[in-house]
Design a protein around this motif. Structure first.
Motif, mmCIF file in Angstrom:
data_model
loop_
_atom_site.group_PDB
_atom_site.id
_atom_site.type_symbol
_atom_site.label_atom_id
_atom_site.label_comp_id
_atom_site.label_asym_id
_atom_site.label_seq_id
_atom_site.Cartn_x
_atom_site.Cartn_y
_atom_site.Cartn_z
ATOM 1 N N HIS A 1 -2.026 -6.889 1.091
ATOM 2 C CA HIS A 1 -2.985 -5.801 1.237
ATOM 3 C C HIS A 1 -4.387 -6.251 0.822
ATOM 4 O O HIS A 1 -5.295 -6.274 1.639
ATOM 5 N N GLY B 1 0.806 -1.205 0.000
ATOM 6 C CA GLY B 1 0.000 0.000 0.000
ATOM 7 C C GLY B 1 0.843 1.261 0.000
ATOM 8 O O GLY B 1 2.043 1.240 0.277
ATOM 9 N N THR C 1 1.387 -7.318 -3.085
ATOM 10 C CA THR C 1 0.218 -6.510 -2.753
ATOM 11 C C THR C 1 -1.034 -7.371 -2.671
ATOM 12 O O THR C 1 -1.909 -7.143 -1.822
#
Length: 760
Positions: free
Chosen positions: A361, A303, A357
């Motif tokens: 995330h 992020g 990611t």
């Protein structure tokens, strides 16, 4: 987050000499079979089905003058961003249908498209939208009446961003689910928009584009791909924001202070336009943007941003302190950009960021049992996240969240004309229809460092199966039907196994991983534990989780629980050689570190956590501890006396406090403060919870000239307690809602305001 992208791809036994040779598989071709991603897909499916299509369609029916079938949702769907979730919902329905084949999704998608077509027909000019007072708003734009800021265009909340969600939803309904009516509505909407902006000069269009507008340029590039009509590609280029593009063309990072998710979709558009028009410099600009965001502006879990804005690359301290860490929408769009660049450049370095990611995330932003999406993911030690609920929460990150967990199959595999590429180790099946080949991947990664791939085909075929060799793998072994293959690990790209494959052939991939510390990009002493591609964190407590599951309040996406002192957080004391030596394995991907248990961050929910740890030598720690304690005490004292506050010039805080204004500018100064001034007026609405607020403190970056200002509270002249240099203190009465309005006398420029705080 460092992934060390190489822009010249060298594959073992494989090379790419031109563009568009790396192709994705459709979501229909890839099915998840087990594991955390399959669970996330199933949970998202339930959330999608919990939403009411007629409520999401209500803003469109209101604007078209059609009777309602259900009242619209509340929250952001009835406070200015009406209709934006409807666009996201179309995309989510289409992609989840493609991924699962669930018939109810197709039924809902077809219904919503038919209703939108009805609204479009009623409007009579190709327009369909849910923007409040949309016809009046667009007529003003058509006439060149434009007063724009970062999120308000003619005091309307990001209208182009809003309608872009519908554009994207219609595109996805056609591309993923084959809905022909969606294509017709999309083309009609696109033609209306071209007519809308036809009277505007290029300068006026650029003025409109000052306001967040999503990927509106990508939308028209998509229309060109669908129709091959050059007017759409010309419009896509016209709708590309030059204030962002021009510095990127010069390889200049001018991103600090900009609203992060406003910028990323623009760059996806730059890249798509480049692939369609041959503008190589635009693609270079997109690569440069990706490089600086992914390498210099992203934290360990992928992020970026603090309070929705790009922070300085040399100072992540505000992100460490803030309860508003990276926004999920940012990563949603960075994955879209990574995918586009990977398919264009065939460089697996983009996959390294994509994978990191995706696991750390995106997967972490949905509650794995109850459902609900996360807006902010703080890296502040001992803090937590808030989850949406279907009936109360209509944030932007709910819209992108609906999509996030519907498309996990998009890049597990890819292919060239003849060869297959295995990019991610996720349990799934692939149906490569063009070659009449099926592949079954069985793996428990990341809990076990092995994946088995079984080839199924009707007759023997010669092609290469290319296994991505991730940079996080310390070594990699490949076996075909139990026989070890020679692996050259120097390239860390793909390992190609080229042979005539027989039915039932099995390919086994094994690798080793280890745990290391990854420091913040600013070079500070904050570091996260990363095992392979997996970010580890520790649960620290389950206390004070106020607002854990969001209500319908305007700011329900933000945590309301207290901030625990940073100086009380766990720290690593020793030397670089000893920071990781005390970690002891407990079980699969769980480690003991003194009194803490480290585990994958995506597993941690309904708890406070610590992901980043400060590293000290013993001497440095002793010297700094007292200083940190006092600084933190001062900061918490200010927070404790605050009832409500707005940070002027920051997009979401201003939206949350119902900003209005005219002839106003906003910016970000060299000392790291956002600001807003005006030559007319600005106003904000503060909430006086429990009537505990007694005064308002207004802070400026410039000296205050009293003769240039009029300040009203609830439309009455404010009682000024003090006005000294750069601070104004106002008395407030016992009102639950307090509207502060600052008026510039005789059109004179006001000072730059950076914070308005209601205090006890």
């Amino acid at each position: 987050m460092k992934t060390n992208v190489l822009h010249i791809l060298v594959l073992l036994l494989v090379s790419f000499s031109g563009l568009a040779q790396m192709q994705p598989f459709s979501l229909q071709d890839v099915k998840l079979t087990s594991g955390p991603f399959k669970n996330a897909q199933d949970v998202d499916l339930n959330y999608i089905l919990a939403l009411n299509p007629d409520k999401l369609l209500a803003p469109y029916r209101i604007d078209a003058g059609l009777p309602l079938k259900a009242n619209r949702y509340g929250n952001w769907e009835s406070s200015g961003l009406d209709g934006h979730i409807g666009g996201h919902y179309l995309s989510a329905l289409a992609m989840m249908y493609a991924a699962t084949g669930h018939s109810e999704l197709k039924k809902r998608l077809d219904y919503m498209i038919s209703e939108l077509a009805r609204c479009q027909a009623k409007n009579g000019n190709g327009y369909v939208g849910g923007i409040p007072q949309g016809k009046l708003f667009w007529e003003r734009i058509h006439k060149g009446d434009i007063d724009g800021s970062s999120f308000g265009l003619n005091n309307t909340w990001v209208p182009l961003y809003n309608i872009h969600k519908l554009f994207a939803g219609l595109r996805d309904a056609y591309e993923y689910a084959g809905n022909q009516q969606a294509r017709q509505v999309l083309i009609g909407l696109g033609d209306w928009f071209i007519d809308l902006i036809k009277p505007l000069s290029d300068d006026q269009i650029q003025q409109v584009l000052r306001t967040e507008h999503g990927g509106i340029n990508e939308t028209f590039a998509d229309l060109y791909s669908l129709t091959n009509d050059k007017k759409y590609l010309e419009t896509a280029q016209k709708l590309s924001h030059r204030s962002l593009l021009n510095p990127l063309l010069e390889k200049q990072d001018k991103l600090t202070g900009l609203h992060a998710n406003t910028q990323i979709p623009k760059v996806i558009g730059f890249e798509k336009i480049a692939t369609l028009s041959g503008k190589a410099d635009w693609s270079d600009a997109a690569q440069f943007f990706w490089q600086t965001v992914s390498q210099n502006r992203s934290v360990a879990f992928g992020g970026n941003s603090v309070r929705e804005h790009f922070n300085p690359t040399t100072d992540f301290s505000r992100m460490v302190k803030s309860n508003q860490g990276p926004e999920t929408c940012n990563s949603f769009n960075m994955l879209r950009l990574s995918k586009a660049l990977f398919l264009d450049k065939a460089d697996p370095g983009y996959l390294a960021f994509y994978e990191r990611t995706l696991y750390n995330h995106i997967l972490s932003t949905q509650h794995p049992e109850k459902g609900g999406f996360v807006y902010f993911t703080p890296i502040r030690p001992n803090h937590y996240r808030v989850y949406s609920q279907p009936e109360t929460s209509m944030w932007c990150c709910v819209g992108s969240g609906l999509e996030n967990h519907s498309k996990y199959g998009e890049l597990i595999y890819s292919h060239s004309a003849n060869d297959l590429f295995v990019n991610l180790f996720i349990p799934s099946t692939l149906n490569w229809k063009d070659r009449q080949v099926q592949l079954v991947q069985k793996t428990e990664f990341p809990y076990k460092n092995e994946s088995e791939l079984e080839i199924k085909l009707t007759k023997p075929q010669l092609f290469s199966v290319n296994i991505r060799y991730p940079k996080w793998a310390e070594n990699l072994a490949i076996l075909v039907n139990g026989k070890a293959q020679k692996v050259d690990g120097k390239s860390k790209q793909y390992i190609a196994i080229n042979r005539k494959w027989q039915k039932g052939d099995k390919l086994t991939v094994r690798f080793t991983t280890s745990t290391h510390l990854e420091y913040l990009p600013d070079g500070s002493n904050w570091a996260a534990f990363v095992h392979g591609p997996i970010v580890l964190a520790a649960k620290t407590s389950t206390t004070d989780l106020d607002g854990l599951f969001a209500d319908d309040s305007r700011m329900g996406h933000e945590t309301k629980g207290k901030l625990y002192p940073i100086n009380d957080a766990y720290a690593l004391i020793g030397t670089p050689d000893t920071y990781t030596s005390n970690i002891k394995p407990l079980s699969q991907l769980k480690f003991r570190m003194d009194s803490l248990t480290l585990q994958p961050f995506y597993e941690i929910h309904e708890a406070r956590y610590q992901m980043y740890f400060q590293t000290f030598t013993q001497t440095a720690f002793d010297d700094l501890k007292a200083k940190l304690k006092q600084q933190e005490a001062d900061a918490l004292a200010v927070d404790a006396k605050t009832v409500d506050k707005v940070s002027c010039g920051e997009q979401q805080p201003e939206v949350d406090h119902l900003y209005k204004g005219e002839k106003s500018e906003s910016g970000y100064d060299e000392d790291g403060y956002f600001w807003r001034n005006t030559r007319s007026y600005i106003s904000y609405q503060l909430q006086n919870k429990n009537l505990s607020g007694k005064s308002i403190e207004i802070s400026t970056l410039d000296a205050i000239k009293a003769d240039n200002l009029i300040i009203l509270i609830n439309d009455k002249p404010a009682e000024i307690v003090s006005m000294e240099n750069k601070e104004i203190v106002l008395k407030v009465d016992d009102n639950q809602v307090i509207t502060v309005k600052v008026i510039a006398k005789e059109g004179k420029q006001t000072p730059r305001f950076y914070q308005i705080r209601l205090v006890k």
